[in-house]
Write an enzyme that holds these catalytic residues in place. Structure first.
Site, PDB file in Angstrom:
ATOM      1  N   GLU A   1       7.742 -10.466   5.113  1.00 38.62           N
ATOM      2  CA  GLU A   1       7.170 -10.263   6.447  1.00 38.62           C
ATOM      3  C   GLU A   1       5.719 -10.759   6.465  1.00 38.62           C
ATOM      4  OE1 GLU A   1       4.821  -8.035   9.490  1.00 38.62           O
ATOM      5  OE2 GLU A   1       4.804  -7.487   7.375  1.00 38.62           O
TER       6      GLU A   1
ATOM      7  N   HIS B   1       0.828  -1.210   0.000  1.00 38.01           N
ATOM      8  CA  HIS B   1       0.000   0.000   0.000  1.00 38.01           C
ATOM      9  C   HIS B   1       0.859   1.254   0.000  1.00 38.01           C
ATOM     10  CE1 HIS B   1       0.394  -1.748   4.141  1.00 38.01           C
ATOM     11  NE2 HIS B   1       1.008  -0.602   4.323  1.00 38.01           N
TER      12      HIS B   1
ATOM     13  N   ASP C   1       7.241  -5.774   3.211  1.00 45.04           N
ATOM     14  CA  ASP C   1       6.213  -5.631   4.233  1.00 45.04           C
ATOM     15  C   ASP C   1       4.900  -6.268   3.753  1.00 45.04           C
ATOM     16  OD1 ASP C   1       5.301  -4.324   6.738  1.00 45.04           O
ATOM     17  OD2 ASP C   1       3.975  -3.238   5.374  1.00 45.04           O
TER      18      ASP C   1
HETATM   19  C1  GLC Z   1       3.517  -4.771   8.803  1.00 42.01           C
HETATM   20  C2  GLC Z   1       4.246  -3.891   9.792  1.00 42.01           C
HETATM   21  C3  GLC Z   1       3.248  -3.219  10.676  1.00 42.01           C
HETATM   22  C4  GLC Z   1       2.336  -2.375   9.825  1.00 42.01           C
HETATM   23  C5  GLC Z   1       1.711  -3.208   8.704  1.00 42.01           C
HETATM   24  C6  GLC Z   1       1.083  -2.330   7.665  1.00 42.01           C
HETATM   25  O1  GLC Z   1       2.844  -5.805   9.406  1.00 42.01           O
HETATM   26  O2  GLC Z   1       5.170  -4.663  10.527  1.00 42.01           O
HETATM   27  O3  GLC Z   1       3.864  -2.443  11.669  1.00 42.01           O
HETATM   28  O4  GLC Z   1       1.328  -1.822  10.614  1.00 42.01           O
HETATM   29  O5  GLC Z   1       2.668  -3.985   8.015  1.00 42.01           O
HETATM   30  O6  GLC Z   1       2.048  -1.751   6.849  1.00 42.01           O
END
Ligand code: GLC
Length: 648
Positions: free
Chosen positions: A324, A182, A282
């Site tokens: 992640e 995003h 991310d």
């Molecule tokens: C990941 C990050 C987190 C964030 C989310 C949205 O999970 O670690 O902190 O809120 O992405 O970008």
């Protein structure tokens, strides 16, 4: 086999490339090895679209420009990394995640703190998001409004480059995020979409009314049910609903549009050429959406990750990729790639299952759920690694499977309720101080916030001024870290935990943070307090020295490299987590007691070493221990651990 058309694409572009033949040959080899897969993956995702050919050619142009813009220094570093088998699995690496501003101030201040990082023994830094992000709506930097401009709060691009150069000269590694899923609603693309430009509305998932959003939301879980319920936001400027899975100010990019891929590859190459060693993608679980699904972990999300990996590998083979994805144990394995893409998708994933089951074991004094989960976690392929961690900037989700809890003889609902109560203050027998995060009454789900030290009981122990409880909490937090350091994977310390930082409740006074209690465990480092680290009789000193020791022990023993060399053991006592790490000439037996009672370990666990008696070196205390007969037992105290090596 390279397809003739791809060969001519290669020839055409190689002609225009400057630089050493040696480097060019490497590029050529990697292109030949990867380009057919690149084309197939790309066509699977985009081949049906009218503009797909044009954009494919643009992707190839980008790939070659990324290579020609890559500095000789980075190309040499790539080559050195490739000489090692899996450089990123090495026992020499220990990481730390930190917020530039909360840790030190600005980027040059981080540079001044590199000696502190070195004193600790850390040689790999994850700098939390530092590209431009609106101060009042930033999600800790995960809502990016400009992927190439360093936010002025942290300094500028030159400062980042300078820090990177300094780090490389000290043999350190750098990790940065690419927030792929995003952008901020203030990003230029979102602004143009708002202003009515169709091209940019197509960068996002925009709908004229609620009909599709309603259908989709039916299957989509909510990530932040308290602060950002729902998955779509009405944008009155364009009179449309935009998908915003995280906060309403984070608009989901539409990767079904290949222009989005091209635009984001441009940012990825920019980071690669800044000298990023590990790129943290991310939220990769979310990057592909289909109506009628949860829109998480879809097959095309995996294809897209495979494609990105290959597109990166050709020009920047030294940049590893961390996905992640904070998902269940079975799902996480998919991020390492399947079939012919095994070990060729993400090089790293977060070991969220180990982390969460450690917290489970600490609250119950029972490692049986962890043992069940490790049967799955252990299936990770050779050539990939875990990021191991006890705490990070995010919450703790109890995301393992119910059957794992049932197999451990417990009721999944009651068990999860107990854990949430234990860590959020609702269970009176618990010394932990944390809070529930993302509580969702619709499905009874909730995660947990709190710092490592506070969740381990240090905050409560200090409040009650109880020296024994203080010591127990320090032992607990060391135990938690020891498993991250020794079980296989790269340990990533969350800054402040090396000093025993407690929860910080000041976020409640800041309107841009108060809705998100994850800020309670994101400390602002008090450097006066941190200076106590040199005095072992202080809490800071004791916790810091323990981290130094963990890092040193890891570096000194090859068996801690992550090369599919962890063998989990099942001891009779459910309180003990145990595993053996092996290398060519070493076996290291690790035992961790998660309970508040002394346990006994049978000496027969050493039978795999051959006929005894055995003399082993306990690496934590640096003392020799004698084990005389497989019929004997030896004691392990509450929250104690042993790291026993047969190399003395
Ligand atoms: C990941 C990050 C987190 C964030 C989310 C949205 O999970 O670690 O902190 O809120 O992405 O970008």
């Amino acid at each position: 086999m390279l397809r003739p058309r791809l060969l001519s694409e290669l020839d055409l572009r190689l002609k225009n490339l400057k630089g050493s033949e040696d480097f060019k040959n490497g590029l050529k080899e990697r292109f030949i090895a990867n380009s057919s897969d690149i084309e197939d993956l790309y066509n699977d995702l985009y081949g049906h679209l009218p503009n797909s050919k044009k954009l494919f050619s643009q992707l190839l142009d980008q790939l070659f420009s990324a290579y020609s813009e890559r500095s000789v220094e980075l190309k040499t570093r790539d080559k050195d990394k490739l000489k090692e088998d899996y450089w990123f699995c090495s026992e020499q690496l220990t990481g730390m995640s930190l917020y530039v501003d909360r840790f030190a101030g600005k980027l040059p201040d981080v540079e001044k703190k590199l000696n502190y990082i070195e004193e600790l023994g850390v040689n790999f830094l994850h700098l939390m998001p530092l590209f431009e992000s609106p101060k009042d709506a930033s999600d800790g930097g995960y809502a990016v409004s400009d992927f190439k401009r360093v936010d002025e709060r942290f300094g500028n691009l030159k400062d980042l480059q300078h820090l990177g150069t300094q780090m490389r000269s000290k043999g350190m590694y750098l990790m940065l995020d690419i927030i792929l899923n995003h952008t901020s609603d203030r990003h230029e693309w979102a602004q143009k979409a708002k202003a009515g430009e169709k091209k940019y509305q197509d960068f996002y998932y925009c709908y004229p009314d609620r009909s599709i959003p309603d259908l989709m939301e039916y299957h989509m879980p909510e990530v932040f049910p308290e602060s950002a319920p729902g998955n779509f936001t009405y944008i009155h400027e364009m009179n449309q609903w935009v998908m915003s899975v995280f906060h309403s100010y984070q608009w989901d990019l539409n990767f079904k549009n290949p222009e989005v891929l091209v635009a984001m590859m441009d940012n990825i190459y920019f980071y690669a050429n800044l000298g990023v060693d590990i790129l943290r993608i991310d939220a990769p679980a979310f990057i592909w959406k289909e109506q009628g699904t949860s829109c998480q972990g879809l097959p095309n999300a995996h294809k897209l990750l495979q494609l990105i990996k290959l597109l990166v590998e050709v020009p920047a083979p030294g940049m590893a990729i961390l996905g992640e994805a904070i998902v269940g144990p079975h799902q996480i394995l998919e991020y390492f790639g399947k079939g012919r893409f095994t070990a060729h998708q993400c090089d790293f994933a977060y070991n969220a299952t180990q982390m969460a089951t450690q917290w489970d074991a600490l609250a119950t004094g029972d490692t049986r759920v962890m043992r069940e989960a490790m049967k799955v976690v252990d299936l990770k392929p050779l050539g990939t690694s875990w990021i191991n961690y006890s705490r990070c900037h995010d919450d703790i989700g109890l995301g393992y499977d119910d059957y794992m809890i049932s197999n451990a003889g417990k009721d999944p609902n009651l068990h999860r309720k107990y854990l949430k109560d234990y860590y959020s203050g609702a269970f009176s027998g618990s010394p932990s101080k944390g809070a529930l995060f993302g509580a969702n009454p619709k499905n009874n789900d909730a995660r947990i916030s709190g710092s490592l030290a506070s969740l381990c009981g240090l905050e409560a122990a200090l409040e009650s001024n109880d020296p024994q409880a203080i010591q127990t909490s320090i032992n607990k937090l060391t135990l938690m870290q020891a498993q991250s350091f020794f079980s296989g994977g790269i340990p990533l310390i969350f800054y402040g935990d090396e000093l025993g930082s407690l929860n910080d409740y000041s976020y409640l006074n800041d309107a841009s943070k108060s809705y998100d209690n994850r800020w309670m465990h994101r400390p602002i480092i008090d450097w006066d307090k941190a200076s106590k680290r040199t005095n072992i009789d202080t809490i800071e000193g004791s916790v810091f020295e323990r981290h130094q020791r963990l890092i040193r022990i890891r570096k000194e023993n090859k068996a801690f490299a992550d090369l599919k060399n962890t063998h989990w053991l099942t001891l009779n006592s459910p309180a003990i987590c145990s595993f053996i790490r092996t290398s060519e000439d070493q076996s290291v037996f690790c035992f961790l007691n998660y309970s508040n009672e002394t346990q006994q370990i049978p000496e027969s666990v050493f039978n795999s070493l051959g006929k005894g008696p055995h003399q082993l070196k306990e690496l934590w205390s640096n003392q020799l221990m004698e084990f005389k007969s497989p019929l004997n037992y030896f004691d392990i105290k509450p929250y104690q651990f042993y790291i026993l090596s047969n190399k003395i």
